[in-house]
Design an enzyme around this catalytic site. Structure first.
Site, PDB file in Angstrom:
ATOM      1  N   ASP A 180       0.848  -1.189   0.000  1.00  0.00           N
ATOM      2  CA  ASP A 180       0.000   0.000   0.000  1.00  0.00           C
ATOM      3  C   ASP A 180       0.882   1.237   0.000  1.00  0.00           C
ATOM      4  OD1 ASP A 180      -2.525   1.389   0.198  1.00  0.00           O
ATOM      5  OD2 ASP A 180      -1.971   1.857   2.266  1.00  0.00           O
ATOM      6  N   GLU A 264      -1.756  -1.010  -5.728  1.00  0.00           N
ATOM      7  CA  GLU A 264      -2.926  -0.247  -6.148  1.00  0.00           C
ATOM      8  C   GLU A 264      -2.550   0.627  -7.337  1.00  0.00           C
ATOM      9  OE1 GLU A 264      -6.465   2.279  -3.887  1.00  0.00           O
ATOM     10  OE2 GLU A 264      -4.513   1.995  -2.933  1.00  0.00           O
ATOM     11  N   CYS A 320     -12.842 -10.350   8.252  1.00  0.00           N
ATOM     12  CA  CYS A 320     -14.221 -10.804   7.991  1.00  0.00           C
ATOM     13  C   CYS A 320     -14.837 -10.217   6.727  1.00  0.00           C
ATOM     14  CB  CYS A 320     -15.113 -10.484   9.200  1.00  0.00           C
ATOM     15  SG  CYS A 320     -15.359  -8.704   9.471  1.00  0.00           S
ATOM     16  N   CYS A 337     -12.920  -3.140  13.763  1.00  0.00           N
ATOM     17  CA  CYS A 337     -14.021  -3.664  12.955  1.00  0.00           C
ATOM     18  C   CYS A 337     -15.258  -3.878  13.847  1.00  0.00           C
ATOM     19  CB  CYS A 337     -13.604  -4.988  12.298  1.00  0.00           C
ATOM     20  SG  CYS A 337     -14.941  -5.765  11.351  1.00  0.00           S
ATOM     21  N   CYS A 340     -16.261  -7.992  13.670  1.00  0.00           N
ATOM     22  CA  CYS A 340     -15.469  -9.061  14.311  1.00  0.00           C
ATOM     23  C   CYS A 340     -14.578  -8.560  15.438  1.00  0.00           C
ATOM     24  CB  CYS A 340     -14.632  -9.800  13.270  1.00  0.00           C
ATOM     25  SG  CYS A 340     -13.324  -8.791  12.536  1.00  0.00           S
ATOM     26  N   ASP A 347      -2.875   1.197   7.065  1.00  0.00           N
ATOM     27  CA  ASP A 347      -2.008   0.867   5.936  1.00  0.00           C
ATOM     28  C   ASP A 347      -1.756  -0.633   5.808  1.00  0.00           C
ATOM     29  OD1 ASP A 347      -1.761   3.559   5.266  1.00  0.00           O
ATOM     30  OD2 ASP A 347      -0.078   3.855   6.619  1.00  0.00           O
TER      31      ASP A 347
END
Length: 378
Positions: A180, A264, A320, A337, A340, A347
């Site tokens: 990234d 990316e 997840c 999250c 989860c 990053d």
């Protein structure tokens, strides 16, 4: 395949004079031919196919330099001209400026007019030039062309193009790495490692400012100004060399260890023009780093996978798959999250998602290719 090796050369005073004359003639013939093409098109709405030979009677100094260098200037102009008419977005060819500090010309091998032997390089019109050959040329490499260049600090270089036989055998991808982009660290990978980029421009910025300030106060055309311009050019040169050395070493380490790198597909030019990120984006030169990594992977039969820039890599939970749209704000560097409960570094999580998505894209492509050939699928 083709590859080029760049060596520093040490011409004597006469050879330097001829190199400078050739740079000027190549620039001049390019500009004259472009001006005539524009004038002819305005009158007839057709493309003019002019050649350097048509100008040698009127401008005898073109006969003093390598004719192949002039022919290559013609080819470059013709290519730029056709590219514009085929795709206007590429932009119309520009006239070459006399003030450009980096000058170059290219000559091709014809009837053994170029040779590399015993620490010397033979060039058309120039003869043998002393060369610092810091690496051996592998057997079977065929010399095709040489590009002579001079940088802003006045040093001369020869970039020698070779042709060689090489069959790329693509490997079965087993080890994958996601990367990234990071403004501060150059990149963060899916294993939590950072490039630890040293920000060579930022470190030298104060020194560069001092030297540029001195240059701005000097009288144009003076000898002191010419000396100071070289000092400024040397600072820029050191920054570029340090950056290039770092990136070559880092890209080689990655290419030797991993079979596939997933990144990316970013618009670096657009990023540098927005949000006041210009200096930072140009300093880390992420695009150059990716180019180095790409050819190093390719020559080993490995893969570089570009994931679409609109893929929400920083929003998805890599455990997840939950998409947290609140993480769009760049100021959020960590998040938990809601589904989860996993705590994510922005990053590292994005790099893991890029690795997973890149792996999926690559294996799907390999499966399609094998299916078309009637081979058992992965």
């Amino acid at each position: 395949m083709f590859t080029a090796y760049k060596f520093r050369i040490y011409p004597d005073e006469k050879q330097k004079e001829l190199f400078v004359k050739t740079f000027g003639c190549v620039r001049s013939i390019y500009n004259k031919m472009l001006a005539d093409k524009i004038e002819h098109y305005k009158k007839t709405q057709k493309m003019l196919n002019n050649t350097p030979a048509q100008y040698k009677k009127k401008f005898p100094y073109f006969k003093e330099v390598d004719s192949i260098a002039l022919a290559n200037a013609q080819i470059n102009l013709q290519t730029a001209y056709k590219n514009f008419f085929n795709n206007p977005k590429t932009g119309f060819p520009n006239f070459k400026s006399k003030k450009n500090t980096r000058r170059s010309y290219t000559t091709n091998l014809v009837n053994n007019n170029i040779e590399l032997k015993s620490g010397k390089l033979k060039l058309p019109k120039v003869g043998f030039v002393k060369i610092k050959q810091h690496r051996e040329i592998p057997e079977g490499y065929i010399l095709k062309a040489v590009t002579i260049s001079q940088n802003g600090s006045g040093k001369f270089f020869a970039s020698i193009l070779f042709k060689y036989e090489h069959e790329v055998i693509h490997k079965e991808p087993k080890s994958f790495l996601g990367m990234d982009y990071s403004m501060h660290d150059l990149y963060v990978d899916s294993e939590g490692n950072k490039a630890q980029y040293e920000h060579f421009y930022r470190k030298t910025e104060e020194k560069l400012k001092r030297e540029q300030r001195k240059l701005s106060l000097m009288k144009k055309g003076s000898k002191n100004r010419a000396k100071q311009r070289i000092k400024v050019a040397k600072v820029h040169e050191k920054i570029a060399n340090c950056r290039k050395d770092f990136m070559h070493k880092k890209s080689r380490q990655i290419a030797n260890v991993y079979d596939c790198v997933c990144i990316e597909n970013l618009d670096m030019k657009g990023m540098s023009q927005s949000l006041n990120f210009g200096k930072s984006v140009h300093d880390n030169a992420y695009g150059s780093f990716i180019n180095m990594l790409s050819y190093k992977l390719e020559e080993q039969g490995k893969y570089l996978v570009n994931v679409d820039r609109f893929y929400p890599s920083s929003q998805l939970c890599s455990v997840c798959g939950y998409q947290n749209r609140e993480t769009k704000d760049l100021s959020i560097r960590e998040w938990i999250c809601p589904q989860c409960g996993t705590r994510h570094d922005r990053d590292i999580n994005a790099a893991v998602n890029l690795r997973n998505e890149g792996k999926r894209l690559l294996l799907n492509q390999i499966n399609k290719n094998r299916g078309a050939l009637g081979v058992s699928l992965l």
